[in-house]
Motif scaffolding. Structure first.
Motif, PDB file in Angstrom:
ATOM      1  N   PHE A   7       0.831  -1.211   0.000  1.00 35.22           N
ATOM      2  CA  PHE A   7       0.000   0.000   0.000  1.00 35.22           C
ATOM      3  C   PHE A   7       0.866   1.262   0.000  1.00 35.22           C
ATOM      4  O   PHE A   7       0.640   2.184   0.786  1.00 35.22           O
ATOM      5  N   HIS A   8       1.849   1.312  -0.876  1.00 36.40           N
ATOM      6  CA  HIS A   8       2.726   2.483  -0.868  1.00 36.40           C
ATOM      7  C   HIS A   8       2.312   3.500  -1.928  1.00 36.40           C
ATOM      8  O   HIS A   8       1.605   3.185  -2.897  1.00 36.40           O
ATOM      9  N   GLY A   9       2.744   4.747  -1.704  1.00 28.93           N
ATOM     10  CA  GLY A   9       2.623   5.799  -2.707  1.00 28.93           C
ATOM     11  C   GLY A   9       4.000   5.953  -3.319  1.00 28.93           C
ATOM     12  O   GLY A   9       4.372   5.216  -4.230  1.00 28.93           O
ATOM     13  N   PRO A  10       4.817   6.898  -2.798  1.00 29.99           N
ATOM     14  CA  PRO A  10       6.240   6.862  -3.131  1.00 29.99           C
ATOM     15  C   PRO A  10       6.851   5.569  -2.592  1.00 29.99           C
ATOM     16  O   PRO A  10       6.384   5.028  -1.585  1.00 29.99           O
ATOM     17  N   ASP A  11       7.870   5.067  -3.252  1.00 29.14           N
ATOM     18  CA  ASP A  11       8.538   3.862  -2.747  1.00 29.14           C
ATOM     19  C   ASP A  11       9.025   4.115  -1.322  1.00 29.14           C
ATOM     20  O   ASP A  11       9.630   5.138  -1.031  1.00 29.14           O
ATOM     21  N   GLY A  12       8.724   3.184  -0.421  1.00 27.32           N
ATOM     22  CA  GLY A  12       9.181   3.302   0.960  1.00 27.32           C
ATOM     23  C   GLY A  12       8.255   4.069   1.876  1.00 27.32           C
ATOM     24  O   GLY A  12       8.518   4.161   3.078  1.00 27.32           O
ATOM     25  N   SER A  13       7.162   4.615   1.345  1.00 26.20           N
ATOM     26  CA  SER A  13       6.205   5.359   2.165  1.00 26.20           C
ATOM     27  C   SER A  13       4.800   4.902   1.813  1.00 26.20           C
ATOM     28  O   SER A  13       4.489   4.625   0.649  1.00 26.20           O
ATOM     29  N   ALA A  14       3.943   4.821   2.816  1.00 22.29           N
ATOM     30  CA  ALA A  14       2.560   4.443   2.550  1.00 22.29           C
ATOM     31  C   ALA A  14       1.872   5.482   1.678  1.00 22.29           C
ATOM     32  O   ALA A  14       2.194   6.670   1.719  1.00 22.29           O
ATOM     33  N   ASN A  15       0.906   5.027   0.898  1.00 25.07           N
ATOM     34  CA  ASN A  15       0.017   5.971   0.215  1.00 25.07           C
ATOM     35  C   ASN A  15      -0.706   6.797   1.267  1.00 25.07           C
ATOM     36  O   ASN A  15      -1.259   6.251   2.224  1.00 25.07           O
ATOM     37  N   GLY A  16      -0.671   8.112   1.104  1.00 27.74           N
ATOM     38  CA  GLY A  16      -1.217   8.988   2.132  1.00 27.74           C
ATOM     39  C   GLY A  16      -2.687   8.764   2.409  1.00 27.74           C
ATOM     40  O   GLY A  16      -3.126   8.743   3.564  1.00 27.74           O
ATOM     41  N   GLY A  17      -3.486   8.586   1.345  1.00 32.52           N
ATOM     42  CA  GLY A  17      -4.915   8.383   1.538  1.00 32.52           C
ATOM     43  C   GLY A  17      -5.232   7.086   2.234  1.00 32.52           C
ATOM     44  O   GLY A  17      -6.109   7.029   3.104  1.00 32.52           O
ATOM     45  N   TYR A  18      -4.505   6.017   1.878  1.00 34.63           N
ATOM     46  CA  TYR A  18      -4.764   4.728   2.518  1.00 34.63           C
ATOM     47  C   TYR A  18      -4.384   4.778   3.995  1.00 34.63           C
ATOM     48  O   TYR A  18      -5.156   4.332   4.863  1.00 34.63           O
ATOM     49  N   ALA A  19      -3.206   5.333   4.299  1.00 36.19           N
ATOM     50  CA  ALA A  19      -2.788   5.452   5.693  1.00 36.19           C
ATOM     51  C   ALA A  19      -3.758   6.309   6.485  1.00 36.19           C
ATOM     52  O   ALA A  19      -4.127   5.987   7.626  1.00 36.19           O
ATOM     53  N   GLU A  93      -7.707   7.764 -21.094  1.00 37.23           N
ATOM     54  CA  GLU A  93      -6.812   7.675 -22.250  1.00 37.23           C
ATOM     55  C   GLU A  93      -5.813   8.827 -22.242  1.00 37.23           C
ATOM     56  O   GLU A  93      -4.631   8.658 -22.587  1.00 37.23           O
ATOM     57  N   LYS A  94      -6.246  10.009 -21.842  1.00 36.98           N
ATOM     58  CA  LYS A  94      -5.337  11.162 -21.748  1.00 36.98           C
ATOM     59  C   LYS A  94      -4.278  10.914 -20.682  1.00 36.98           C
ATOM     60  O   LYS A  94      -3.114  11.254 -20.855  1.00 36.98           O
ATOM     61  N   PHE A  95      -4.697  10.337 -19.559  1.00 33.62           N
ATOM     62  CA  PHE A  95      -3.750  10.027 -18.489  1.00 33.62           C
ATOM     63  C   PHE A  95      -2.683   9.052 -18.976  1.00 33.62           C
ATOM     64  O   PHE A  95      -1.498   9.209 -18.670  1.00 33.62           O
ATOM     65  N   ARG A  96      -3.079   8.048 -19.741  1.00 27.70           N
ATOM     66  CA  ARG A  96      -2.132   7.033 -20.207  1.00 27.70           C
ATOM     67  C   ARG A  96      -1.069   7.624 -21.128  1.00 27.70           C
ATOM     68  O   ARG A  96       0.038   7.099 -21.214  1.00 27.70           O
ATOM     69  N   ARG A  97      -1.405   8.709 -21.826  1.00 28.06           N
ATOM     70  CA  ARG A  97      -0.430   9.334 -22.725  1.00 28.06           C
ATOM     71  C   ARG A  97       0.606  10.147 -21.968  1.00 28.06           C
ATOM     72  O   ARG A  97       1.605  10.579 -22.540  1.00 28.06           O
ATOM     73  N   ASN A  98       0.373  10.370 -20.668  1.00 28.48           N
ATOM     74  CA  ASN A  98       1.315  11.132 -19.851  1.00 28.48           C
ATOM     75  C   ASN A  98       2.417  10.195 -19.361  1.00 28.48           C
ATOM     76  O   ASN A  98       2.155   9.255 -18.621  1.00 28.48           O
ATOM     77  N   LYS A  99       3.649  10.432 -19.767  1.00 31.44           N
ATOM     78  CA  LYS A  99       4.756   9.534 -19.442  1.00 31.44           C
ATOM     79  C   LYS A  99       5.559   9.998 -18.223  1.00 31.44           C
ATOM     80  O   LYS A  99       6.540   9.369 -17.861  1.00 31.44           O
ATOM     81  N   GLU A 100       5.176  11.100 -17.582  1.00 31.33           N
ATOM     82  CA  GLU A 100       5.970  11.648 -16.477  1.00 31.33           C
ATOM     83  C   GLU A 100       5.267  11.442 -15.135  1.00 31.33           C
ATOM     84  O   GLU A 100       4.922  12.391 -14.464  1.00 31.33           O
ATOM     85  N   HIS A 101       5.056  10.211 -14.771  1.00 29.98           N
ATOM     86  CA  HIS A 101       4.415   9.913 -13.490  1.00 29.98           C
ATOM     87  C   HIS A 101       5.467   9.989 -12.390  1.00 29.98           C
ATOM     88  O   HIS A 101       6.492   9.316 -12.458  1.00 29.98           O
ATOM     89  N   PRO A 102       5.249  10.807 -11.335  1.00 35.64           N
ATOM     90  CA  PRO A 102       6.274  10.949 -10.296  1.00 35.64           C
ATOM     91  C   PRO A 102       6.451   9.699  -9.448  1.00 35.64           C
ATOM     92  O   PRO A 102       7.541   9.442  -8.940  1.00 35.64           O
ATOM     93  N   PHE A 103       5.381   8.912  -9.260  1.00 32.67           N
ATOM     94  CA  PHE A 103       5.447   7.714  -8.423  1.00 32.67           C
ATOM     95  C   PHE A 103       4.764   6.562  -9.172  1.00 32.67           C
ATOM     96  O   PHE A 103       3.623   6.192  -8.853  1.00 32.67           O
ATOM     97  N   PRO A 104       5.426   5.974 -10.172  1.00 33.79           N
ATOM     98  CA  PRO A 104       4.760   5.013 -11.067  1.00 33.79           C
ATOM     99  C   PRO A 104       4.324   3.719 -10.402  1.00 33.79           C
ATOM    100  O   PRO A 104       3.555   2.968 -10.994  1.00 33.79           O
ATOM    101  N   ARG A 105       4.779   3.456  -9.165  1.00 34.75           N
ATOM    102  CA  ARG A 105       4.352   2.235  -8.473  1.00 34.75           C
ATOM    103  C   ARG A 105       3.343   2.531  -7.360  1.00 34.75           C
ATOM    104  O   ARG A 105       3.098   1.676  -6.495  1.00 34.75           O
ATOM    105  N   CYS A 106       2.766   3.720  -7.379  1.00 37.51           N
ATOM    106  CA  CYS A 106       1.771   4.105  -6.367  1.00 37.51           C
ATOM    107  C   CYS A 106       0.595   3.132  -6.370  1.00 37.51           C
ATOM    108  O   CYS A 106       0.076   2.757  -7.428  1.00 37.51           O
ATOM    109  N   ALA A 115      -3.334  -4.959 -12.271  1.00 37.75           N
ATOM    110  CA  ALA A 115      -4.740  -4.874 -11.892  1.00 37.75           C
ATOM    111  C   ALA A 115      -5.006  -5.850 -10.755  1.00 37.75           C
ATOM    112  O   ALA A 115      -4.617  -7.018 -10.813  1.00 37.75           O
ATOM    113  N   GLY A 116      -5.670  -5.392  -9.723  1.00 35.38           N
ATOM    114  CA  GLY A 116      -5.933  -6.217  -8.548  1.00 35.38           C
ATOM    115  C   GLY A 116      -4.921  -6.002  -7.450  1.00 35.38           C
ATOM    116  O   GLY A 116      -5.227  -6.173  -6.282  1.00 35.38           O
ATOM    117  N   ASP A 117      -3.683  -5.616  -7.827  1.00 33.95           N
ATOM    118  CA  ASP A 117      -2.657  -5.314  -6.833  1.00 33.95           C
ATOM    119  C   ASP A 117      -2.687  -3.837  -6.474  1.00 33.95           C
ATOM    120  O   ASP A 117      -2.297  -3.440  -5.389  1.00 33.95           O
TER     121      ASP A 117
END
Length: 229
Positions: A7-19, A93-106, A115-117
């Protein structure tokens, strides 16, 4: 309280909303304000303390480090209105075209999660400072999962690509839980900016248009090197 590593957002830190949602479960009111003081640690036992007799003010600790505070909250403004599910699909679809995700494993919006994870939300623009994402839950979500879904779309309303930001404060109200596979829409709205502090709103709607949850948020822009982005 224990936050599993997935349940992480940035690697090594929990996702803020989930926490925040997990901690909000210790406050016996339907609307809760959670302030994150430090990145919530993953995979270790955290202490929850009650600061008043009724449990309306609790704190989360990692040893002597204050991680977060939660207390009874209130929301006085209308929720972000929904768009049709089909429009949310087009926005994704617009989101998928954005290649600059700051935390791609959020856990919430990371495109590298299976999907599912992860929730795999894809908040794309549907208006000026407004984003929408389709969400068809895998499994039956609990309240902390709805808090998580209410998290990241607030940042994406400000177009967080290439400009990492983290959740500072979130006041949320969960009024219902979606069914597995229900065609939900998650909305995000950019309200205002004060320097590095950004004010946003989010909402989750069910397939029949019912409001499942809403939130008001404060986001903080951060130094990209802080989380290794």
């Amino acid at each position: 309280m224990f936050i599993e590593t997935r349940f992480h957002g940035p690697d090594g830190s929990a996702n803020g909303g989930y926490a925040a949602g997990l901690l909000a479960g210790h406050v016996p009111t339907d609307t809760v304000t959670v302030t994150l003081r430090l990145p919530p640690p993953l995979g270790i036992g955290l202490a929850v303390t009650q600061e008043d007799d009724r449990g309306h003010d609790v704190r989360l600790w990692d040893g002597e480090r204050l991680i977060a505070e939660a207390r009874t909250g209130a929301i006085a403004v209308p929720p972000v209105p929904p768009v049709p599910f089909e429009q949310a699909l087009e926005a994704a679809e617009k989101f998928r075209r954005n290649k600059e995700h700051p935390f791609p494993r959020c856990y919430v919006c990371g495109p590298e999660r299976d999907a599912g994870d992860g929730l795999r939300l894809e908040p794309g623009l549907v208006g000026d400072g407004i984003v929408a994402s389709p969400w068809e839950p895998v499994g039956t979500p609990d309240e902390a999962t709805v808090w998580a879904a209410l998290d990241c779309p607030g940042a994406w309303a400000f177009d967080s690509s290439g400009r990492p930001m983290v959740l500072g404060t979130m006041t949320a109200q969960v009024t219902g839980l979606p069914a597995e596979g229900e065609r939900c829409v998650v909305m995000g709205l950019a309200r205002s900016r004060e320097g590095r502090k950004l004010h946003a709103a989010t909402a989750v709607y069910g397939a029949d248009g019912r409001l499942l949850g809403r939130a008001e948020q404060i986001w903080i822009e951060i130094d990209p090197e802080r989380f290794g982005t």
